[in-house]
Scaffold this active site. Structure first.
Site, PDB file in Angstrom:
ATOM      1  N   LYS A  76       3.071 -15.311   4.044  1.00  0.00           N
ATOM      2  CA  LYS A  76       3.448 -16.236   2.965  1.00  0.00           C
ATOM      3  C   LYS A  76       4.963 -16.331   2.986  1.00  0.00           C
ATOM      4  O   LYS A  76       5.641 -16.092   1.985  1.00  0.00           O
ATOM      5  CB  LYS A  76       2.963 -15.698   1.611  1.00  0.00           C
ATOM      6  CG  LYS A  76       1.560 -16.087   1.228  1.00  0.00           C
ATOM      7  CD  LYS A  76       1.302 -17.572   1.027  1.00  0.00           C
ATOM      8  CE  LYS A  76       1.715 -18.043  -0.331  1.00  0.00           C
ATOM      9  NZ  LYS A  76       1.270 -19.475  -0.554  1.00  0.00           N
ATOM     10  N   ASP A  97      -3.086 -18.603   2.910  1.00  0.00           N
ATOM     11  CA  ASP A  97      -4.031 -19.404   2.116  1.00  0.00           C
ATOM     12  C   ASP A  97      -4.679 -20.482   2.986  1.00  0.00           C
ATOM     13  O   ASP A  97      -5.895 -20.693   2.945  1.00  0.00           O
ATOM     14  CB  ASP A  97      -3.348 -19.999   0.861  1.00  0.00           C
ATOM     15  CG  ASP A  97      -1.982 -20.616   1.122  1.00  0.00           C
ATOM     16  OD1 ASP A  97      -1.462 -20.508   2.262  1.00  0.00           O
ATOM     17  OD2 ASP A  97      -1.412 -21.220   0.190  1.00  0.00           O
ATOM     18  N   ASP A 102      -6.584  -6.862   4.366  1.00  0.00           N
ATOM     19  CA  ASP A 102      -7.704  -6.323   3.579  1.00  0.00           C
ATOM     20  C   ASP A 102      -8.541  -7.480   3.038  1.00  0.00           C
ATOM     21  O   ASP A 102      -9.774  -7.497   3.178  1.00  0.00           O
ATOM     22  CB  ASP A 102      -7.151  -5.482   2.424  1.00  0.00           C
ATOM     23  CG  ASP A 102      -8.261  -4.989   1.519  1.00  0.00           C
ATOM     24  OD1 ASP A 102      -9.266  -4.475   2.053  1.00  0.00           O
ATOM     25  OD2 ASP A 102      -8.146  -5.131   0.284  1.00  0.00           O
ATOM     26  N   ASP A 123     -12.725  -9.174   4.294  1.00  0.00           N
ATOM     27  CA  ASP A 123     -13.969  -9.307   3.510  1.00  0.00           C
ATOM     28  C   ASP A 123     -14.495 -10.739   3.662  1.00  0.00           C
ATOM     29  O   ASP A 123     -15.702 -10.960   3.810  1.00  0.00           O
ATOM     30  CB  ASP A 123     -13.741  -8.989   2.028  1.00  0.00           C
ATOM     31  CG  ASP A 123     -14.061  -7.521   1.688  1.00  0.00           C
ATOM     32  OD1 ASP A 123     -13.830  -6.649   2.548  1.00  0.00           O
ATOM     33  OD2 ASP A 123     -14.554  -7.255   0.569  1.00  0.00           O
ATOM     34  N   TYR A 179       0.805  -1.226   0.000  1.00  0.00           N
ATOM     35  CA  TYR A 179       0.000   0.000   0.000  1.00  0.00           C
ATOM     36  C   TYR A 179       0.841   1.281   0.000  1.00  0.00           C
ATOM     37  O   TYR A 179       0.287   2.372  -0.049  1.00  0.00           O
ATOM     38  CB  TYR A 179      -0.935   0.012   1.220  1.00  0.00           C
ATOM     39  CG  TYR A 179      -2.213  -0.779   1.023  1.00  0.00           C
ATOM     40  CD1 TYR A 179      -2.184  -2.175   0.972  1.00  0.00           C
ATOM     41  CD2 TYR A 179      -3.441  -0.147   0.897  1.00  0.00           C
ATOM     42  CE1 TYR A 179      -3.348  -2.901   0.795  1.00  0.00           C
ATOM     43  CE2 TYR A 179      -4.615  -0.870   0.725  1.00  0.00           C
ATOM     44  CZ  TYR A 179      -4.566  -2.241   0.672  1.00  0.00           C
ATOM     45  OH  TYR A 179      -5.718  -2.959   0.497  1.00  0.00           O
TER      46      TYR A 179
HETATM   47  C1  IPM Z   1     -10.724  -1.337   3.128  1.00  0.00           C
HETATM   48  C2  IPM Z   1     -10.753  -0.891   1.675  1.00  0.00           C
HETATM   49  C3  IPM Z   1      -9.551  -0.021   1.355  1.00  0.00           C
HETATM   50  C4  IPM Z   1      -8.293  -0.860   1.499  1.00  0.00           C
HETATM   51  C5  IPM Z   1      -9.584   0.641  -0.028  1.00  0.00           C
HETATM   52  C6  IPM Z   1     -10.867   1.410  -0.276  1.00  0.00           C
HETATM   53  C7  IPM Z   1      -8.423   1.572  -0.240  1.00  0.00           C
HETATM   54  O1  IPM Z   1     -10.857  -1.995   0.842  1.00  0.00           O
HETATM   55  O2  IPM Z   1     -10.670  -0.465   4.011  1.00  0.00           O
HETATM   56  O3  IPM Z   1     -10.810  -2.537   3.400  1.00  0.00           O
HETATM   57  O4  IPM Z   1      -7.866  -1.528   0.547  1.00  0.00           O
HETATM   58  O5  IPM Z   1      -7.736  -0.833   2.578  1.00  0.00           O
HETATM   59 MN    MN Z   2     -11.219  -3.868   1.904  1.00  0.00          MN
END
Ligand code: IPM
Ligand code: MN
Ligand code: NAD
Length: 356
Positions: free
Chosen positions: A192, A225, A249, A253, A135
Site C-alpha cells: 500500500k 486491495d 496473513d 485466507d 507483528y
Molecule cells: C496464521 C495465523 C497467525 C498469524 C496467528 C494465529 C498468530 O493467522 O498463521 O495465518 O496471524 O500469522
Molecule cells: Mn492467518
C-alpha cells in the site's frame, strides 16, 4: 550425520491435534526416513503448569531437529492468546524463519467457489514476510481506560528484512515450476505504497533494485486491495506474490477459499539453512474441535511440503498424489464435498500412500 531426519511435532490446540495425528499417520505410511518427537506445548499445558514453551526451546529445536510440524495454537480458555504468541510467533521470530511460503493450488474444479475455473487456473504462491511488520509487538497504550486513550502499534520494516524476503521470492520463482511443469516467471509485490509512503516506499525501492538482478523474471506490482479483486476475478494471472506480514496473513485466507477452504491450505516457515517449521494455514477451529469433522488435508499437504523441503521429493509426491486422488473421488471431509470424518479421510490417504 543423523541417518534419519528429525522432526519435532507440536499438535497444539483444538483441531490441530486431530489433523496432526492424521498427518503423522500419513508420514509413517510414506516410509520416509524420519524420527518424530512429540511436544505437548499448547493451551492444556499452559493451563496446567504455566509453561508456553520451556526455556531454551528454540535453541533446542534449532540444534536437535531438521524440521518442526505444528498443528494450530489458540484456545478460548486463553483469551490473551499469550501461548500462541510465544509458541507460534516465537518460532517464527526467535528462529528467524523469515519466509512464510503459502502455495495456492486448486486440486479439483468442484472445490473452487469461482465459476468456470479449472485446477490449472489457480496455481500461485504467496510469500509472506514473517519476522517484521505490525507483528513485532512494538507499541503501547497511553491513558488506558480513559476517554483520551491512545493505542499505538508500530509497523517495522527494515532494509535487511525487506531485501531478504524479496530476494528469497525471486530465487523461489527461479527454482520452482507450476503443477503442470511450466516454469514460474513472474514476481508480483503487493503493498500500500500509495498510503504507507515510508514503510512501503522502502519496499518499492528495494523491489526495484533486487528485481534488476533477475532480468529473466518479470517484476510486477499491485496495491493489495486491487490484488484481492484480482485473486477472485482472474487467479490465472497470478504466479509468485511477495508481501508483508499482515497482508500475507489476510490474503492467504482469501487464497485458501480458492482452494476449497482453510482445510486445504498448507504453509512452510523457512530460513534457508535453518530448521524450518511447517503448519497448515488454518487455526484451531474451537467450534468444530473434537468432532472428527475437521479436514486433515491442509495438515497432510503441509507434511508433504515438509518432506519435500527435507529432500524427500518422492515421498512428498506420493502424499500429494494421494490427496489429489481423494479429492477427485470425494474421499474427503464434508467441507470439501465428501462424507468422511477426519480419521477416515486421513486413513484413506495413509492407505493410498502405503500402496503407492
Ligand atoms: C496464521 C495465523 C497467525 C498469524 C496467528 C494465529 C498468530 O493467522 O498463521 O495465518 O496471524 O500469522
Ligand atoms: Mn492467518
Ligand atoms: P480458524 O482457521 O480456526 O477457523 C476459521 C473457519 O474455518 C471456521 O469456520 C473453521 O471451522 C473453519 N476451518 C478451519 N480449519 C478447518 C479444517 N481443517 N477443516 C474444516 N474447517 C476448518 O480461524 P479462527 O476461528 O479465526 O481462529 C480460531 C483460533 O485459532 C484462534 O485462537 C486463532 O488465533 C487461532 N489460529 C491459529 C493459527 C495457527 O496456529 N497457525 C492460525 C489461525 C488461527
Amino acid at each position: 550425520m543423523h541417518p534419519k531426519k528429525r522432526i519435532a511435532v507440536v499438535p497444539g490446540d483444538g483441531i490441530g491435534q486431530e489433523v496432526v495425528f492424521q498427518a503423522v499417520e500419513v508420514i509413517e505410511a510414506s516410509a520416509a526416513p524420519v524420527e518424530l518427537t512429540h511436544f505437548d506445548w499448547g493451551a492444556e499445558r499452559y493451563l496446567t503448569d504455566g509453561v508456553t514453551v520451556p526455556p531454551d526451546a528454540f535453541t533446542m529445536l534449532a540444534r536437535d531437529f531438521d524440521a518442526i510440524l505444528v498443528g494450530a495454537i489458540g484456545d478460548p480458555r486463553v483469551p490473551s492468546n499469550i501461548h500462541a504468541k510465544e509458541i507460534l510467533l516465537g518460532m517464527r521470530f526467535k528462529m528467524d524463519l523469515y519466509a512464510n511460503v503459502r502455495p495456492v493450488r486448486l486440486l479439483d474444479a468442484a472445490l473452487c467457489p469461482l465459476k468456470n475455473v479449472e485446477p490449472g487456473d489457480v496455481d500461485f504462491v504467496v510469500i509472506r514476510e514473517n519476522t517484521e511488520g505490525v507483528y513485532v509487538d512494538v507499541g503501547g497504550c497511553f491513558k488506558p481506560g480513559t476517554p483520551d486513550e491512545v493505542a499505538v502499534q508500530e509497523d517495522v520494516n527494515t532494509r535487511k528484512g525487506v531485501e531478504r524476503i524479496i530476494r528469497y521470492t525471486f530465487e523461489y520463482c527461479e527454482r520452482h515450476t507450476k503443477q503442470d511443469g511450466a516454469p514460474r516467471h513472474r514476481v508480483l509485490m503487493a503493498d500500500k505504497s500509495n498510503v504507507l509512503t515510508y514503510a512501503h516506499g522502502l519496499w518499492q525501492r528495494v523491489f526495484k533494485e533486487v528485481s534488476g538482478e533477475y532480468p529473466q523474471i518479470k517484476a510486477e506490482h499491485m496495491y493489495v486491495d486491487a490484488l484481492c479483486l484480482q485473486m477472485v476475478r482472474d487467479p490465472r494471472s497470478l504466479d509468485v506474490i511477495v508481501t508483508n506480514n499482515m497482508f500475507g496473513d489476510i490474503i492467504t485466507d482469501l487464497a485458501a477459499a480458492l482452494q476449497g477452504g482453510l482445510g486445504m491450505a498448507s504453509s512452510g516457515n523457512i530460513h534457508p539453512g535453518k530448521t524450518a517449521m511447517f503448519e497448515p494455514v488454518h487455526g484451531s477451529a474451537p467450534p468444530i474441535a473434537g468432532k472428527n469433522i475437521a479436514n486433515p488435508f491442509g495438515a497432510i499437504l503441509t507434511s508433504a511440503m515438509m518432506l519435500d523441503h527435507l529432500g524427500m521429493a518422492k515421498e512428498a509426491a506420493k502424499i500429494d498424489d494421494a490427496v489429489l486422488q481423494a479429492v477427485r473421488q470425494k474421499k474427503t471431509t464434508q467441507d470439501v464435498g465428501g462424507s468422511l470424518g477426519t480419521r477416515e479421510a486421513g486413513e484413506w490417504i495413509a492407505n493410498a500412500v502405503s500402496r503407492g
